[in-house]
Design a protein around this motif. Structure first.
Motif, mmCIF file in Angstrom:
data_model
loop_
_atom_site.group_PDB
_atom_site.id
_atom_site.type_symbol
_atom_site.label_atom_id
_atom_site.label_comp_id
_atom_site.label_asym_id
_atom_site.label_seq_id
_atom_site.Cartn_x
_atom_site.Cartn_y
_atom_site.Cartn_z
ATOM 1 N N TYR A 299 -3.293 3.388 -15.952
ATOM 2 C CA TYR A 299 -2.949 3.786 -17.315
ATOM 3 C C TYR A 299 -2.273 2.611 -18.013
ATOM 4 C CZ TYR A 299 -3.737 8.397 -15.367
ATOM 5 O OH TYR A 299 -4.291 9.484 -14.743
ATOM 6 N N TYR A 300 -2.445 2.556 -19.333
ATOM 7 C CA TYR A 300 -1.858 1.483 -20.131
ATOM 8 C C TYR A 300 -1.052 2.041 -21.283
ATOM 9 C CZ TYR A 300 -5.250 -1.450 -17.679
ATOM 10 O OH TYR A 300 -5.978 -2.092 -16.714
ATOM 11 N N SER B 188 0.809 -1.218 0.000
ATOM 12 C CA SER B 188 0.000 0.000 0.000
ATOM 13 C C SER B 188 0.845 1.272 0.000
ATOM 14 C CB SER B 188 -0.953 0.003 1.190
ATOM 15 O OG SER B 188 -0.224 -0.106 2.407
ATOM 16 N N ASN B 189 2.143 1.140 0.241
ATOM 17 C CA ASN B 189 3.033 2.301 0.207
ATOM 18 C C ASN B 189 3.441 2.720 -1.204
ATOM 19 O OD1 ASN B 189 3.241 2.598 3.020
ATOM 20 N ND2 ASN B 189 4.804 1.007 3.126
ATOM 21 N N TYR B 190 3.109 1.889 -2.201
ATOM 22 C CA TYR B 190 3.682 2.067 -3.525
ATOM 23 C C TYR B 190 2.629 2.122 -4.623
ATOM 24 C CZ TYR B 190 7.922 0.536 -1.157
ATOM 25 O OH TYR B 190 8.980 0.431 -0.295
ATOM 26 N N ALA B 191 2.894 2.968 -5.608
ATOM 27 C CA ALA B 191 2.292 2.792 -6.917
ATOM 28 C C ALA B 191 3.080 1.686 -7.608
ATOM 29 C CB ALA B 191 2.354 4.076 -7.725
ATOM 30 N N MET B 192 2.412 0.965 -8.495
ATOM 31 C CA MET B 192 3.062 -0.180 -9.132
ATOM 32 C C MET B 192 2.956 -0.087 -10.640
ATOM 33 S SD MET B 192 4.216 -1.895 -6.591
ATOM 34 C CE MET B 192 4.674 -3.425 -7.399
ATOM 35 N N GLY B 193 3.922 -0.691 -11.288
ATOM 36 C CA GLY B 193 3.907 -0.683 -12.742
ATOM 37 C C GLY B 193 4.387 -2.006 -13.299
ATOM 38 N N PHE C 168 6.874 0.636 -21.333
ATOM 39 C CA PHE C 168 5.809 0.754 -20.345
ATOM 40 C C PHE C 168 4.607 -0.082 -20.758
ATOM 41 C CE2 PHE C 168 2.879 2.412 -17.393
ATOM 42 C CZ PHE C 168 1.741 2.804 -18.078
ATOM 43 N N VAL C 169 4.036 -0.820 -19.796
ATOM 44 C CA VAL C 169 2.859 -1.640 -20.059
ATOM 45 C C VAL C 169 1.640 -1.105 -19.313
ATOM 46 C CG1 VAL C 169 1.823 -3.928 -19.823
ATOM 47 C CG2 VAL C 169 4.221 -3.708 -20.515
ATOM 48 N N ALA C 170 1.760 -0.943 -17.991
ATOM 49 C CA ALA C 170 0.602 -0.516 -17.195
ATOM 50 C C ALA C 170 1.068 -0.007 -15.853
ATOM 51 C CB ALA C 170 -0.372 -1.675 -17.001
ATOM 52 N N THR C 171 0.244 0.848 -15.244
ATOM 53 C CA THR C 171 0.537 1.363 -13.915
ATOM 54 C C THR C 171 -0.749 1.527 -13.134
ATOM 55 O OG1 THR C 171 1.678 3.123 -12.688
ATOM 56 C CG2 THR C 171 0.469 3.777 -14.654
ATOM 57 N N ILE C 172 -0.630 1.469 -11.796
ATOM 58 C CA ILE C 172 -1.779 1.576 -10.911
ATOM 59 C C ILE C 172 -1.327 2.268 -9.626
ATOM 60 C CG2 ILE C 172 -1.326 -0.734 -9.951
ATOM 61 C CD1 ILE C 172 -4.363 -1.131 -9.762
ATOM 62 N N ASN C 173 -2.170 3.145 -9.070
ATOM 63 C CA ASN C 173 -1.722 3.851 -7.866
ATOM 64 C C ASN C 173 -1.909 2.991 -6.618
ATOM 65 O OD1 ASN C 173 -4.381 4.136 -6.938
ATOM 66 N ND2 ASN C 173 -4.561 6.262 -7.622
ATOM 67 N N ASP D 42 -0.041 2.166 -25.154
ATOM 68 C CA ASP D 42 -0.924 2.128 -26.321
ATOM 69 C C ASP D 42 -1.000 0.743 -26.955
ATOM 70 O OD1 ASP D 42 -0.025 5.483 -27.488
ATOM 71 O OD2 ASP D 42 -1.491 4.806 -26.008
ATOM 72 N N SER D 43 0.103 0.018 -26.919
ATOM 73 C CA SER D 43 0.141 -1.278 -27.594
ATOM 74 C C SER D 43 -0.645 -2.368 -26.862
ATOM 75 C CB SER D 43 1.596 -1.727 -27.773
ATOM 76 O OG SER D 43 2.224 -1.854 -26.518
ATOM 77 N N VAL D 44 -1.017 -2.133 -25.596
ATOM 78 C CA VAL D 44 -1.726 -3.157 -24.834
ATOM 79 C C VAL D 44 -3.121 -2.715 -24.411
ATOM 80 C CG1 VAL D 44 0.484 -4.002 -23.968
ATOM 81 C CG2 VAL D 44 -0.902 -2.496 -22.525
ATOM 82 N N LYS D 45 -3.449 -1.464 -24.678
ATOM 83 C CA LYS D 45 -4.736 -0.920 -24.243
ATOM 84 C C LYS D 45 -5.884 -1.744 -24.842
ATOM 85 C CE LYS D 45 -4.300 3.410 -23.975
ATOM 86 N NZ LYS D 45 -4.182 4.851 -24.306
ATOM 87 N N GLY D 46 -6.830 -2.102 -23.971
ATOM 88 C CA GLY D 46 -7.975 -2.901 -24.407
ATOM 89 C C GLY D 46 -7.746 -4.397 -24.339
ATOM 90 N N ARG D 47 -6.497 -4.811 -24.144
ATOM 91 C CA ARG D 47 -6.187 -6.244 -24.066
ATOM 92 C C ARG D 47 -5.653 -6.653 -22.696
ATOM 93 N NH1 ARG D 47 -2.166 -8.194 -27.085
ATOM 94 N NH2 ARG D 47 -1.007 -6.237 -27.149
ATOM 95 N N PHE D 48 -4.949 -5.758 -22.028
ATOM 96 C CA PHE D 48 -4.337 -6.050 -20.728
ATOM 97 C C PHE D 48 -5.097 -5.316 -19.632
ATOM 98 C CE2 PHE D 48 0.330 -7.021 -22.130
ATOM 99 C CZ PHE D 48 -0.150 -7.889 -23.091
ATOM 100 N N SER D 49 -5.025 -5.899 -18.420
ATOM 101 C CA SER D 49 -5.695 -5.295 -17.276
ATOM 102 C C SER D 49 -4.811 -5.445 -16.045
ATOM 103 C CB SER D 49 -7.041 -5.982 -17.035
ATOM 104 O OG SER D 49 -7.649 -5.508 -15.856
#
Length: 123
Positions: free
Chosen positions: A59-60, A30-35, A47-52, A62-69
């Protein structure tokens, strides 16, 4: 210091799916944003994805948007990358990374990295 260990990489056929996991230890997730980033030998890290830290701010690339989560479970100290409709160009070593700065597309903003897990997509 935080430790990150990725798992879930495998060989999969084009169109298939994989789920990567990143388990964090040493400090509370919980101390970290992750990517998630990926790299092909001889090429720059992508860069693939990041989450706070609380699970928003996603955010994703462009090459993985809509396919990765990307998602996270702070209680389990785990970050997940679900990959669908995989393509041969998704073949790479996938790295999990932790940032105290916040969500970012830039690898320089991440201070801690795992060793990576290989994903190979066959055509």
């Amino acid at each position: 210091q935080v430790q990150l260990v990725e798992s879930g990489g495998s060989v999969v056929q084009a169109g298939g799916s994989l789920t990567l996991s990143c388990v964090v230890s040493g400090r509370a997730l919980s101390n970290y944003a992750m990517g998630w980033f990926r790299q092909v030998a001889g090429k720059e890290r992508e860069f693939v994805a990041t989450i706070n830290s609380s699970g928003g701010g996603i955010y994703y690339g462009d090459s993985v948007k809509g396919r990765f989560s990307i998602s996270r479970d702070n209680a389990k100290n785990t970050v997940i990358l679900r990959m669908n409709n995989l393509k041969p160009e998704d073949t790479a070593v996938y790295y999990c990374a932790a940032s105290r700065i916040g969500t970012s597309r830039y690898s320089d903003h991440y201070g801690d990295w795992g060793r990576g897990t290989q994903v190979t997509v066959s055509s």
